[in-house]
Design an enzyme around this catalytic site. Structure first.
Site, PDB file in Angstrom:
ATOM      1  N   CYS A 190       0.831  -1.199   0.000  1.00  0.00           N
ATOM      2  CA  CYS A 190       0.000   0.000   0.000  1.00  0.00           C
ATOM      3  C   CYS A 190       0.866   1.249   0.000  1.00  0.00           C
ATOM      4  CB  CYS A 190      -0.917  -0.008   1.220  1.00  0.00           C
ATOM      5  SG  CYS A 190      -2.062   1.382   1.287  1.00  0.00           S
ATOM      6  N   CYS A 196      -5.913  -3.495   7.237  1.00  0.00           N
ATOM      7  CA  CYS A 196      -7.081  -2.638   7.471  1.00  0.00           C
ATOM      8  C   CYS A 196      -8.291  -3.039   6.650  1.00  0.00           C
ATOM      9  CB  CYS A 196      -6.702  -1.192   7.165  1.00  0.00           C
ATOM     10  SG  CYS A 196      -6.261  -0.885   5.434  1.00  0.00           S
TER      11      CYS A 196
END
Length: 369
Positions: free
Chosen positions: A114, A210
Site C-alpha cells: 500500500c 485494514c
C-alpha cells in the site's frame, strides 16, 4: 501545543503542506501540527475500499467512517480536505496481490504494498499537483538529514516504530516526505489530540490489515480466490503423511498452532508450503533455522555503506547481525521463522539502509535433537 518539525525553509507562512489523512489520531495530529506552523495546510484522504462491515468497523482506515472523521478534523482546524477515490487501484495493487501471494504459498505484507502504491505513489502525484512543498504522514519514523541527504531512521519510541513497513521508500520520495511524529511517544500524540478537542483522540488504532473485516483474512482470500479452499496433505520432510489441511492460506512458515497433529515426540512447526502439490511440510523447530535468505526487489537507501548491519525479517522480530552479499542476506547466527513473501529490512543502528522481499531461504545445518 508543541511545534511539529516539518523541515521546511522559513517563512513557513509561504509554504504549503499536504497531509495524508486516514481518519485516525496520528494523521489528525499531524494536520494540527502543520496548521499550527502557519503554513497553508491541506488534508487529503484516499478512499481505498468500501465494502461490507469494514466501512463502519473500528480499527479500519481509509473507508466510510474514517473519511468522515478526517473531514471533521479538517473542519475543526479550518483547513481544506479532499477525498480521492482510488479503490480500483488499491484492489489491484494490494488486495488482489494479497490473495495471490497466499495462493503462491507466501506470506504477504499488504501495508508495504500500500505504501509503495496508492499511498506514496498516488499521494505524491496529488500533493505535487496541489503545489505542496512536502507531504506529511502520521507514520512513526524519522527523517534525518545526513551528509548525503535525507535518511530514514527508526522512531524514538521502539513500540511504535514503523520503519519495517517503509523500507521501499525511495530517496526521491524521502526528499518530499515528512514524519513529524517520529520523535513522539503515542501517549503524547493522544494528549495533543485531546488538548485540541479532536474527536479522534481516543479512536482505536487501525489494525495491520485494514481492509480485512474482523481480521478474518482467510475468508477474504477464499472470496476472491475460491480455489484457495483446496485442501491437501500435511507431511514431514521425508514425505510421510501426517494429516490433512483445509487450504494453504491457513498457514505460514514458523506456525505451530492449528496443525492438529498429535502423537509426535516434539512439536511440529510449518517449515514450508508447496503450492504445486498443496502440501504443508512440517518438522521440529530446529529445522526452521535459516543461515541466509535471497531477497529481490531491493530498495537501497544506504549510499556507500559497507559496514556492519542488522536485518529484521518480520515486523515483530528484533534486528539481528547480518551481512549483505549481493542479493543474499547472511545471518551471523541461525534465524527462525524466515518466510518467503515477507521483507528483510536492513539497518545501520537506527538508520534504514533498505531492504527487499524474501524470495527463498538457505537452511542452516540441522542440529541433532
Amino acid at each position: 501545543m508543541i511545534a511539529g518539525d516539518f523541515q521546511l525553509e522559513a517563512p513557513l507562512k509561504a509554504r504549503r503542506i499536504v497531509v495524508a489523512m486516514s481518519g485516525g489520531v496520528d494523521s489528525s495530529v499531524v494536520a494540527a501540527l502543520a496548521a499550527a506552523t502557519g503554513a497553508e495546510t491541506i488534508g487529503v484522504t484516499l478512499q481505498l475500499y468500501d465494502h461490507g462491515e469494514a466501512v463502519g468497523r473500528a480499527g479500519s482506515c481509509c473507508a466510510g467512517r474514517d473519511i468522515r472523521d478526517a473531514r471533521a478534523v479538517c473542519d475543526r482546524l479550518g483547513i481544506a480536505h479532499y477525498v480521492f477515490d482510488h479503490a480500483s487501484r488499491f484492489k489491484t495493487d494490494v488486495i488482489d496481490d494479497f490473495a495471490d501471494e497466499y495462493l503462491a504459498g507466501r506470506t504477504p505484507i499488504p501495508c508495504v504494498k500500500c505504501n509503495m502504491g496508492p499511498k506514496f505513489t498516488d499521494l505524491f502525484a496529488l500533493a505535487r499537483d496541489l503545489g505542496a512543498d512536502c507531504l506529511a504522514t502520521g507514520h512513526y519514523v524519522r527523517r534525518v538529514m545526513g551528509p548525503q541527504g535525507a535518511e530514514l531512521h527508526r522512531a524514538h519510541d521502539p513500540a511504535r516504530d514503523q520503519s519495517y513497513f517503509l523500507f521501499a521508500t525511495t530517496a526521491a520520495q524521502l526528499d518530499f516526505l515528512r514524519f513529524p511524529l517520529g520523535g513522539m511517544p503515542k501517549p503524547q500524540v493522544r494528549e495533543l489530540a485531546a488538548e485540541l478537542g479532536l474527536g479522534v483522540a481516543a479512536k482505536p488504532d487501525s489494525q495491520d490489515i485494514c481492509f480485512v473485516p474482523d481480521g478474518d483474512y482467510a475468508s477474504l482470500v477464499k472470496k476472491l480466490r475460491p480455489e484457495a479452499e483446496a485442501g491437501g496433505d500435511i507431511v514431514d520432510e521425508a514425505g510421510k503423511l501426517l494429516g490433512r489441511h483445509r487450504g494453504l492460506i491457513h498457514f505460514t512458515v514458523g506456525q505451530r498452532r492449528g496443525l492438529e497433529i498429535g502423537g509426535a515426540p516434539e512439536p511440529y512447526y510449518v517449515l514450508r508450503l508447496d503450492p504445486e502439490t498443496r502440501q504443508v511440510v512440517v518438522g521440529p523447530k530446529r529445522a526452521l533455522a535459516v543461515r541466509a535468505a535471497r531477497i529481490e526487489g531491493i530498495n537501497w537507501l544506504g549510499g556507500d555503506h559497507a559496514g556492519p548491519l542488522t536485518a529484521k525479517v518480520r515486523s515483530l522480530a528484533k534486528p539481528v547481525p547480518a551481512r549483505l552479499e549481493g542479493d543474499r542476506v547472511a545471518f551471523e547466527a541461525p534465524e527462525y521463522g524466515v518466510a518467503p513473501g515477507q521483507a528483510a529490512v536492513l539497518y545501520a543502528g537506527d538508520r534504514v539502509l533498505g531492504g527487499g522481499w524474501i524470495a527463498e531461504t538457505e537452511r542452516a545445518e540441522l542440529l541433532p535433537a
